[in-house]
Enzyme design. Structure first.
Site, PDB file in Angstrom:
ATOM      1  N   ASP A 156      18.719 -22.780  20.288  1.00  0.00           N
ATOM      2  CA  ASP A 156      18.245 -22.474  21.641  1.00  0.00           C
ATOM      3  C   ASP A 156      18.821 -21.114  22.014  1.00  0.00           C
ATOM      4  O   ASP A 156      20.026 -20.966  22.159  1.00  0.00           O
ATOM      5  CB  ASP A 156      18.717 -23.558  22.622  1.00  0.00           C
ATOM      6  N   ARG A 202      17.983 -19.311  24.737  1.00  0.00           N
ATOM      7  CA  ARG A 202      17.771 -18.949  26.127  1.00  0.00           C
ATOM      8  C   ARG A 202      19.071 -18.583  26.831  1.00  0.00           C
ATOM      9  O   ARG A 202      20.097 -19.215  26.640  1.00  0.00           O
ATOM     10  CB  ARG A 202      17.099 -20.103  26.882  1.00  0.00           C
TER      11      ARG A 202
END
Ligand SMILES: [Zn+2]
Length: 222
Positions: free
Chosen positions: A137, A139
């Site tokens: 991930d 982000r």
């Protein structure tokens, strides 16, 4: 953290495919650290508290862009229904939807499609990202935090099942007073994806026929 400033704000009446409408005010920014064109949508009564004893806290949802789900209604994920739900709930409570241009958990649209292809061969959504040379991930919520600070928001109720969002916002000086869970939208096409999010991403999801992770924001360690 570098300060961002509001660049432009305009009224933007919204109408969704199911006929739901909401009046939004959309903001663009100068100075966002990643140089991407993120947007904030003010919905409902999101005026900031005017005094120290004014306890109103805006409802915030950082929503990461998902072209396939948000625009085309892809059933491979739950982004479209989550976006639709978030707009309505924020319009009722007052707050901001932060539309963050970090497609495919930050790996980009083409890589997301490549990851889908790997998933069709039986690899889960997180391992597929790793197989493509990305983190599980990627982000970041630093730009989201900059946007909130530019909007004068330092205390939020966070509409999310994702403990990473709360942790990152806190680390960038945004106080998460409360974490409000979103609905869970299960379809035949996305059930395995959602189960993986609950198991691997520690999302707080209660899925029918599965063991949803019960991770909470407070007191969690990773
Ligand atoms: Zn999606």
């Amino acid at each position: 953290m570098i300060a961002a400033t509001i660049r432009t704000q305009v009224e933007l009446p919204l109408r969704f495919t199911d006929g739901y409408t909401a009046d939004a005010r959309v903001f663009s920014f100068d100075g966002l650290v990643d140089g991407r064109e993120h947007l904030a949508f003010a919905l409902g009564d999101c005026t900031s508290p005017h005094s120290a004893d004014d306890r109103r806290v805006p409802l915030i949802r950082p929503h990461s862009e998902c072209l396939t789900g948000d625009v085309f209604g892809s059933q491979r994920c739950d982004c479209g229904p989550q976006l639709r739900e978030a707009v309505e709930r924020i319009a009722e409570a007052g707050g901001y939807l932060l539309y963050l241009r970090q497609e495919g958990r930050g790996i980009g649209l083409y890589s997301k499609l490549a990851a889908y292809a790997l998933q069709d061969d039986g690899i889960d959504t997180y391992d597929a990202n790793v197989a493509l040379g990305h983190a599980e991930d990627e982000r970041s919520y630093v730009a989201a935090s900059q946007m909130l600070h530019a909007l004068g928001v330092t205390r939020v109720a966070l509409l999310s099942n994702n403990p990473d969002k709360a942790r990152q916002l806190c680390s960038y000086g945004v106080t998460v007073v409360e974490q409000v869970p979103t609905g869970v939208y299960v379809s035949a096409a996305n059930q395995r994806y959602l189960e993986t999010k609950a198991r691997r991403g520690r999302h707080t999801l209660q899925l029918p026929g599965s063991v949803g992770s019960a991770a909470r924001v407070s007191g969690r360690t990773r």
